[in-house]
Scaffold this motif. Sequence first.
Motif, PDB file in Angstrom:
ATOM      1  N   LEU A  69       0.831  -1.190   0.000  1.00  0.00           N
ATOM      2  CA  LEU A  69       0.000   0.000   0.000  1.00  0.00           C
ATOM      3  C   LEU A  69       0.873   1.251   0.000  1.00  0.00           C
ATOM      4  CD1 LEU A  69      -2.910   1.083   0.194  1.00  0.00           C
ATOM      5  CD2 LEU A  69      -2.721   0.902   2.671  1.00  0.00           C
ATOM      6  N   GLY A  70       1.893   1.263   0.840  1.00  0.00           N
ATOM      7  CA  GLY A  70       2.809   2.403   0.909  1.00  0.00           C
ATOM      8  C   GLY A  70       3.598   2.613  -0.359  1.00  0.00           C
ATOM      9  N   ASP A  71       3.924   1.533  -1.054  1.00  0.00           N
ATOM     10  CA  ASP A  71       4.699   1.630  -2.297  1.00  0.00           C
ATOM     11  C   ASP A  71       3.905   2.267  -3.436  1.00  0.00           C
ATOM     12  OD1 ASP A  71       6.885   0.554  -1.061  1.00  0.00           O
ATOM     13  OD2 ASP A  71       6.574  -1.471  -1.831  1.00  0.00           O
ATOM     14  N   GLN A  72       2.606   2.391  -3.287  1.00  0.00           N
ATOM     15  CA  GLN A  72       1.781   3.003  -4.321  1.00  0.00           C
ATOM     16  C   GLN A  72       1.926   4.521  -4.354  1.00  0.00           C
ATOM     17  OE1 GLN A  72      -2.226   1.708  -3.655  1.00  0.00           O
ATOM     18  NE2 GLN A  72      -1.671  -0.442  -3.751  1.00  0.00           N
ATOM     19  N   ILE A  73       2.580   5.056  -3.374  1.00  0.00           N
ATOM     20  CA  ILE A  73       2.687   6.510  -3.257  1.00  0.00           C
ATOM     21  C   ILE A  73       3.874   7.026  -4.058  1.00  0.00           C
ATOM     22  CG2 ILE A  73       3.037   8.430  -1.660  1.00  0.00           C
ATOM     23  CD1 ILE A  73       1.900   6.574   0.479  1.00  0.00           C
ATOM     24  N   ASN A  74       3.627   8.003  -4.884  1.00  0.00           N
ATOM     25  CA  ASN A  74       4.691   8.620  -5.657  1.00  0.00           C
ATOM     26  C   ASN A  74       4.946  10.056  -5.201  1.00  0.00           C
ATOM     27  OD1 ASN A  74       5.120   6.367  -7.313  1.00  0.00           O
ATOM     28  ND2 ASN A  74       3.366   6.901  -8.564  1.00  0.00           N
ATOM     29  N   ALA A  75       4.232  10.489  -4.192  1.00  0.00           N
ATOM     30  CA  ALA A  75       4.351  11.864  -3.715  1.00  0.00           C
ATOM     31  C   ALA A  75       5.732  12.106  -3.108  1.00  0.00           C
ATOM     32  CB  ALA A  75       3.276  12.140  -2.667  1.00  0.00           C
ATOM     33  N   GLU A  76       6.189  13.320  -3.216  1.00  0.00           N
ATOM     34  CA  GLU A  76       7.478  13.692  -2.635  1.00  0.00           C
ATOM     35  C   GLU A  76       7.307  13.889  -1.136  1.00  0.00           C
ATOM     36  OE1 GLU A  76      11.181  14.030  -2.177  1.00  0.00           O
ATOM     37  OE2 GLU A  76      10.440  13.824  -4.217  1.00  0.00           O
ATOM     38  N   MET A  77       8.089  13.186  -0.344  1.00  0.00           N
ATOM     39  CA  MET A  77       7.928  13.233   1.106  1.00  0.00           C
ATOM     40  C   MET A  77       9.133  13.824   1.831  1.00  0.00           C
ATOM     41  SD  MET A  77       6.033   9.690   2.032  1.00  0.00           S
ATOM     42  CE  MET A  77       5.914  10.222   3.716  1.00  0.00           C
ATOM     43  N   GLU A  78      10.149  14.226   1.124  1.00  0.00           N
ATOM     44  CA  GLU A  78      11.399  14.639   1.757  1.00  0.00           C
ATOM     45  C   GLU A  78      11.196  15.694   2.850  1.00  0.00           C
ATOM     46  OE1 GLU A  78      15.231  14.128   2.579  1.00  0.00           O
ATOM     47  OE2 GLU A  78      14.181  13.031   1.021  1.00  0.00           O
ATOM     48  N   GLU A  79      10.442  16.718   2.561  1.00  0.00           N
ATOM     49  CA  GLU A  79      10.213  17.783   3.538  1.00  0.00           C
ATOM     50  C   GLU A  79       9.515  17.250   4.784  1.00  0.00           C
ATOM     51  OE1 GLU A  79       7.464  21.710   3.796  1.00  0.00           O
ATOM     52  OE2 GLU A  79       8.640  21.490   1.967  1.00  0.00           O
ATOM     53  N   SER A  80       8.531  16.398   4.580  1.00  0.00           N
ATOM     54  CA  SER A  80       7.799  15.826   5.711  1.00  0.00           C
ATOM     55  C   SER A  80       8.690  14.929   6.557  1.00  0.00           C
ATOM     56  CB  SER A  80       6.593  15.030   5.210  1.00  0.00           C
ATOM     57  OG  SER A  80       5.689  15.875   4.542  1.00  0.00           O
ATOM     58  N   VAL A  81       9.539  14.156   5.903  1.00  0.00           N
ATOM     59  CA  VAL A  81      10.452  13.271   6.624  1.00  0.00           C
ATOM     60  C   VAL A  81      11.393  14.103   7.497  1.00  0.00           C
ATOM     61  CG1 VAL A  81      12.395  11.667   6.336  1.00  0.00           C
ATOM     62  CG2 VAL A  81      10.324  11.389   4.962  1.00  0.00           C
ATOM     63  N   GLU A  82      11.961  15.142   6.928  1.00  0.00           N
ATOM     64  CA  GLU A  82      12.879  16.003   7.687  1.00  0.00           C
ATOM     65  C   GLU A  82      12.165  16.646   8.879  1.00  0.00           C
ATOM     66  OE1 GLU A  82      16.136  16.158   7.307  1.00  0.00           O
ATOM     67  OE2 GLU A  82      16.024  14.818   5.572  1.00  0.00           O
ATOM     68  N   LYS A  83      10.969  17.098   8.669  1.00  0.00           N
ATOM     69  CA  LYS A  83      10.187  17.740   9.728  1.00  0.00           C
ATOM     70  C   LYS A  83       9.922  16.768  10.881  1.00  0.00           C
ATOM     71  CE  LYS A  83       5.915  20.460   9.970  1.00  0.00           C
ATOM     72  NZ  LYS A  83       4.750  20.861   9.176  1.00  0.00           N
ATOM     73  N   VAL A  84       9.510  15.562  10.549  1.00  0.00           N
ATOM     74  CA  VAL A  84       9.227  14.561  11.579  1.00  0.00           C
ATOM     75  C   VAL A  84      10.511  14.164  12.303  1.00  0.00           C
ATOM     76  CG1 VAL A  84       8.460  12.177  11.949  1.00  0.00           C
ATOM     77  CG2 VAL A  84       7.102  13.708  10.516  1.00  0.00           C
ATOM     78  N   MET A  85      11.595  13.970  11.555  1.00  0.00           N
ATOM     79  CA  MET A  85      12.865  13.596  12.188  1.00  0.00           C
ATOM     80  C   MET A  85      13.341  14.672  13.165  1.00  0.00           C
ATOM     81  SD  MET A  85      14.867  11.721   9.043  1.00  0.00           S
ATOM     82  CE  MET A  85      16.409  11.629   9.934  1.00  0.00           C
ATOM     83  N   LYS A  86      13.158  15.919  12.795  1.00  0.00           N
ATOM     84  CA  LYS A  86      13.549  17.028  13.677  1.00  0.00           C
ATOM     85  C   LYS A  86      12.745  16.974  14.972  1.00  0.00           C
ATOM     86  CE  LYS A  86      13.377  22.034  13.947  1.00  0.00           C
ATOM     87  NZ  LYS A  86      12.777  23.221  13.342  1.00  0.00           N
ATOM     88  N   GLU A  87      11.459  16.687  14.862  1.00  0.00           N
ATOM     89  CA  GLU A  87      10.603  16.648  16.047  1.00  0.00           C
ATOM     90  C   GLU A  87      10.875  15.438  16.928  1.00  0.00           C
ATOM     91  OE1 GLU A  87       8.858  19.215  17.084  1.00  0.00           O
ATOM     92  OE2 GLU A  87       9.504  20.249  15.269  1.00  0.00           O
ATOM     93  N   VAL A  88      11.321  14.328  16.329  1.00  0.00           N
ATOM     94  CA  VAL A  88      11.705  13.167  17.135  1.00  0.00           C
ATOM     95  C   VAL A  88      12.842  13.571  18.057  1.00  0.00           C
ATOM     96  CG1 VAL A  88      12.803  10.883  17.076  1.00  0.00           C
ATOM     97  CG2 VAL A  88      10.901  11.380  15.548  1.00  0.00           C
ATOM     98  N   ALA A  89      13.791  14.322  17.522  1.00  0.00           N
ATOM     99  CA  ALA A  89      14.947  14.762  18.298  1.00  0.00           C
ATOM    100  C   ALA A  89      14.553  15.661  19.461  1.00  0.00           C
ATOM    101  CB  ALA A  89      15.947  15.476  17.398  1.00  0.00           C
ATOM    102  N   THR A  90      13.485  16.435  19.295  1.00  0.00           N
ATOM    103  CA  THR A  90      13.066  17.339  20.361  1.00  0.00           C
ATOM    104  C   THR A  90      12.060  16.704  21.311  1.00  0.00           C
ATOM    105  OG1 THR A  90      11.207  18.278  19.132  1.00  0.00           O
ATOM    106  CG2 THR A  90      13.362  19.337  18.841  1.00  0.00           C
ATOM    107  N   GLY A  91      11.559  15.531  20.958  1.00  0.00           N
ATOM    108  CA  GLY A  91      10.587  14.851  21.802  1.00  0.00           C
ATOM    109  C   GLY A  91       9.162  15.338  21.604  1.00  0.00           C
ATOM    110  N   GLN A  92       8.921  16.117  20.568  1.00  0.00           N
ATOM    111  CA  GLN A  92       7.594  16.689  20.318  1.00  0.00           C
ATOM    112  C   GLN A  92       6.970  16.113  19.048  1.00  0.00           C
ATOM    113  OE1 GLN A  92       6.317  18.833  22.607  1.00  0.00           O
ATOM    114  NE2 GLN A  92       8.197  18.436  23.729  1.00  0.00           N
ATOM    115  N   VAL A  93       7.207  14.856  18.779  1.00  0.00           N
ATOM    116  CA  VAL A  93       6.867  14.280  17.487  1.00  0.00           C
ATOM    117  C   VAL A  93       5.387  13.943  17.318  1.00  0.00           C
ATOM    118  CG1 VAL A  93       7.335  11.880  18.098  1.00  0.00           C
ATOM    119  CG2 VAL A  93       7.646  12.642  15.756  1.00  0.00           C
TER     120      VAL A  93
END
Length: 172
Positions: A69-93
């Motif tokens: 199901l996830g492989d069906q996605i062709n949308a660009e996610m780079e910005e979202s991935v970076e945003k989530v990774m940053k929030e994991v580091a701060t504990g506010q994810v």
Amino acid sequence: MKPPKTFEEQTECIVESLLEEFLGLPVKAQNRHLQERCFQFQGPQNDVTDSGEPSSFDVTIIAARLQMLGDQINAEMEESVEKVMKEVATGQVVTVLQNTLKSLSQTWCAQDPNLAYERAFLAMTVKLLKAVSRKNPQTARQLAGPVRDAINENTAVREYIMDQGGWENLES
């Protein structure tokens, strides 16, 4: 031992299985009991549910369906991935993850009106976890709990899965 009974237990096992696959090595579950409960259910089971029906819960098959199901996605996610990774580091994810998944899912649904929001949400969740796993495995491990919670706490997604007959009947 019987398969995980609650939706929450099943979701936790599925997220652990996805991480194991994405990281290419066994993921240490939060505790030994979880490891035993989740990963003994790979392959056909002889156990029965509380209703006496044979259990069809196979974490490997369910995780594979979610990956397709996830492989069906062709949308660009780079910005979202970076945003989530940053929030994991701060504990506010948690809030950022939920908002990101909601936004990505709505965007994908707007592009394909035949796509159910709940399927898009699950697909985006898997795609995001996979992308984070590739960029930073340690961050992916920290994201497992918030991903599990995002699924468990999304009433629409939970009802969608239950309407399909539970995780074991979810099709890719």
